[in-house]
Design a protein around this motif. Structure first.
Motif, PDB file in Angstrom:
ATOM      1  N   PRO A 153     -20.032 -15.421 -33.013  1.00  0.00           N
ATOM      2  CA  PRO A 153     -18.588 -15.683 -33.066  1.00  0.00           C
ATOM      3  C   PRO A 153     -17.896 -14.568 -33.853  1.00  0.00           C
ATOM      4  N   THR A 154     -16.557 -14.506 -33.755  1.00  0.00           N
ATOM      5  CA  THR A 154     -15.779 -13.457 -34.416  1.00  0.00           C
ATOM      6  C   THR A 154     -15.936 -13.557 -35.938  1.00  0.00           C
ATOM      7  N   ALA A 155     -16.263 -12.437 -36.576  1.00  0.00           N
ATOM      8  CA  ALA A 155     -16.652 -12.470 -37.992  1.00  0.00           C
ATOM      9  C   ALA A 155     -15.512 -12.923 -38.916  1.00  0.00           C
ATOM     10  N   PHE A 156     -14.372 -12.224 -38.880  1.00  0.00           N
ATOM     11  CA  PHE A 156     -13.330 -12.541 -39.877  1.00  0.00           C
ATOM     12  C   PHE A 156     -12.725 -13.919 -39.665  1.00  0.00           C
ATOM     13  N   VAL A 157     -12.709 -14.360 -38.406  1.00  0.00           N
ATOM     14  CA  VAL A 157     -12.175 -15.689 -38.090  1.00  0.00           C
ATOM     15  C   VAL A 157     -13.023 -16.780 -38.765  1.00  0.00           C
ATOM     16  N   GLN A 158     -14.322 -16.536 -38.840  1.00  0.00           N
ATOM     17  CA  GLN A 158     -15.194 -17.527 -39.478  1.00  0.00           C
ATOM     18  C   GLN A 158     -14.865 -17.680 -40.957  1.00  0.00           C
ATOM     19  N   HIS A 159     -14.488 -16.589 -41.613  1.00  0.00           N
ATOM     20  CA  HIS A 159     -14.137 -16.679 -43.034  1.00  0.00           C
ATOM     21  C   HIS A 159     -12.860 -17.511 -43.217  1.00  0.00           C
ATOM     22  N   PRO A 203      -1.594 -22.657 -41.264  1.00  0.00           N
ATOM     23  CA  PRO A 203      -1.281 -22.658 -42.704  1.00  0.00           C
ATOM     24  C   PRO A 203      -1.581 -21.320 -43.383  1.00  0.00           C
ATOM     25  N   LYS A 204      -0.721 -21.006 -44.360  1.00  0.00           N
ATOM     26  CA  LYS A 204      -0.721 -19.665 -44.951  1.00  0.00           C
ATOM     27  C   LYS A 204      -2.055 -19.276 -45.587  1.00  0.00           C
ATOM     28  N   CYS A 205      -2.681 -20.205 -46.317  1.00  0.00           N
ATOM     29  CA  CYS A 205      -3.917 -19.808 -47.022  1.00  0.00           C
ATOM     30  C   CYS A 205      -5.015 -19.445 -46.012  1.00  0.00           C
ATOM     31  N   ILE A 206      -4.951 -20.031 -44.822  1.00  0.00           N
ATOM     32  CA  ILE A 206      -5.952 -19.713 -43.788  1.00  0.00           C
ATOM     33  C   ILE A 206      -5.675 -18.322 -43.213  1.00  0.00           C
ATOM     34  N   VAL A 207      -4.390 -18.058 -42.946  1.00  0.00           N
ATOM     35  CA  VAL A 207      -4.005 -16.723 -42.440  1.00  0.00           C
ATOM     36  C   VAL A 207      -4.395 -15.658 -43.464  1.00  0.00           C
ATOM     37  N   ASP A 208      -4.054 -15.913 -44.744  1.00  0.00           N
ATOM     38  CA  ASP A 208      -4.359 -14.935 -45.800  1.00  0.00           C
ATOM     39  C   ASP A 208      -5.858 -14.662 -45.873  1.00  0.00           C
ATOM     40  N   SER A 209      -6.624 -15.728 -45.707  1.00  0.00           N
ATOM     41  CA  SER A 209      -8.071 -15.573 -45.800  1.00  0.00           C
ATOM     42  C   SER A 209      -8.614 -14.729 -44.632  1.00  0.00           C
ATOM     43  N   GLY A 210      -8.029 -14.902 -43.453  1.00  0.00           N
ATOM     44  CA  GLY A 210      -8.431 -14.095 -42.297  1.00  0.00           C
ATOM     45  C   GLY A 210      -8.111 -12.618 -42.534  1.00  0.00           C
ATOM     46  N   ILE A 211      -6.898 -12.373 -43.088  1.00  0.00           N
ATOM     47  CA  ILE A 211      -6.488 -10.986 -43.358  1.00  0.00           C
ATOM     48  C   ILE A 211      -7.401 -10.364 -44.416  1.00  0.00           C
ATOM     49  N   TRP A 246      -6.943 -18.589 -32.654  1.00  0.00           N
ATOM     50  CA  TRP A 246      -8.026 -17.961 -33.420  1.00  0.00           C
ATOM     51  C   TRP A 246      -9.359 -18.101 -32.686  1.00  0.00           C
ATOM     52  N   ARG A 247      -9.464 -19.114 -31.855  1.00  0.00           N
ATOM     53  CA  ARG A 247     -10.677 -19.455 -31.101  1.00  0.00           C
ATOM     54  C   ARG A 247     -11.863 -19.696 -32.040  1.00  0.00           C
ATOM     55  N   LEU A 248     -11.893 -20.879 -32.616  1.00  0.00           N
ATOM     56  CA  LEU A 248     -12.989 -21.233 -33.524  1.00  0.00           C
ATOM     57  C   LEU A 248     -13.342 -22.706 -33.369  1.00  0.00           C
TER      58      LEU A 248
END
Ligand code: PMP
Length: 383
Positions: free
Chosen positions: A260-266, A43-51, A234-236
């Motif tokens: 764990p991977t930092a930006f993926v957690q956000h 979902p887009k809001c999750i992708v945007d948050s990772g970016i 994303w591996r989370l």
């Protein structure tokens, strides 16, 4: 004594996929019903948050247990869904559910021969991980009429002096069935730690599923973002553990993964803390496909004893066509152009079955059914 890693078996589903891809390279059309991976984008809001997290410089190590925000979000999410009272202190973030399982088993299997009880058929990694750690999988042959889910009486009889945990998976891979609440509650009350793989939670198409956390403190919940949030790459994932078991797990995390991977957690915080409209939409689409197959499969002689009400799988009996599911799946692939997973991939009790994944579009599924019907007519398999 060395680790039992020579006992690890291949993942047959990957053999099917690789053969299917080599046929596709030769221009042959294949319908993919083998893979247990959402066909939807994240979902887009999750992708945007990772970016946004990447742009904000979330590119460093974090606390080995994961960022506090995500651990708190996991606790709030769990408490909201199941009415539990866990805290962020009980949560450890991992790079997927697979490492979560490996870590939990690593802390429980402290000597060779330690037994972990699990049903057969099973998700292939379960016994592979147990053997890798020099433990012993203590299989219980589950019954088709129980949806291949564990029954408390059978589990109780299997408990012995070496038993360290009971492993449950509901909704299940490969069967898609959901364990009845009373059975999960009874298994949680047998006095043995329960490892509950809840990766398919949220993907249910009927009654609400239950967490082991509702019934016992003595449990390790494994969950992740791969399936419900369509975030496989994303591996989370995470572990929810009894408070007194967290330190041991944390030490392993520090040593093996650092963090764990930092930006993926956000991105994970965004997934858990917001209304993500695509989740409902994906669930509706899975259910429409499931209902289509519920109608279509019995018509071509591929039935299930118990309606699968979760995940995205049907585990159908196919022994009347060919008792050797490996041979059958590859024959269907070569002659009909449909990729499905042989039941033997999931243990001896899976033989004579095929796992059909509906993580593909309704159009592709319908095409797959047409091809299967033609194949079965030609080989005289339909009853
Ligand atoms: N448990 C089960 C039952 C699964 O089906 C899967 C994925 N196929 C996993 C765990 C692992 O998922 P991940 O590591 O992507 O979270």
């Amino acid at each position: 004594m060395g680790r039992g890693n020579n006992d690890i078996k291949p993942f047959i589903v990957m053999d099917v996929l690789e053969r299917a891809q080599s046929l596709e390279r030769r221009g042959i059309s294949i319908v993919h019903l083998e893979i247990g991976e959402p066909d939807f984008p994240t979902p887009k809001c999750i992708v945007d948050s990772g970016i946004a997290a990447l742009n904000a410089g979330k590119t460093h190590y974090t606390d080995s247990r994961g960022i506090l925000e995500l651990r708190t979000a996991v606790a709030a999410y769990s408490n909201g869904r199941y009415g539990t009272t866990i805290t962020g202190e009980q949560v450890l973030v991992t790079m997927g559910t697979s490492p979560a399982l490996l870590l939990v088993l690593s802390t429980l299997i402290d000597e060779a021969g330690t037994e972990i009880i699990l049903g057969n058929p099973y998700y292939p990694c379960y016994p592979n991980f147990i053997r890798y750690l020099n433990g012993t999988p203590r299989f219980i042959d589950t019954r088709e009429e129980d949806g291949f889910q564990l029954k408390p009486g059978d589990v109780e009889r299997a408990i012995g002096p070496r038993t360290k945990a009971i492993l449950v998976n509901s909704p299940s891979n490969p069967t898609g069935t959901v364990m009845p609440r009373k059975d999960l509650e009874a298994i949680c009350n047998l006095g043995v730690p329960v490892i509950s793989d809840e990766i398919y939670h949220g993907l249910v198409y009927g009654e609400k599923e239950h967490s082991s956390l509702e019934f016992t403190r003595n449990t390790f919940v494994l969950n992740g973002f791969s399936k419900l949030f369509a975030m496989t790459g994303w591996r989370l994932g995470y572990i929810i553990a009894p408070k007194e078991r967290v330190r041991r797990l944390q030490i392993l995390l520090q040593n093996i993964f650092i963090s764990p991977t930092a930006f993926v957690q956000h991105a994970g915080v965004t997934a858990l803390s917001n209304e993500v409209p695509e989740i409902d939409e994906m669930r509706k689409q899975y259910d429409a496909r499931r209902r289509y197959l519920l109608d279509a499969l019995p018509g071509i002689g591929l039935a299930t004893a118990v309606e699968p009400k979760g995940a995205f799988y049907f585990f159908v009996g196919a022994g009347h066509i060919n008792g050797n599911s490996y041979e059958l799946a590859f024959d269907i692939l070569e002659k009909a152009g449909v990729a499905i997973t042989p039941g033997i991939d999931f243990g001896s009790r899976g033989e004579g079955h095929l796992r059909i994944s509906y993580a593909n579009s309704l159009e592709q599924i319908a095409e797959g059914m047409r091809r299967l019907e033609r194949y079965l007519e030609n080989c005289g398999g339909t009853p």
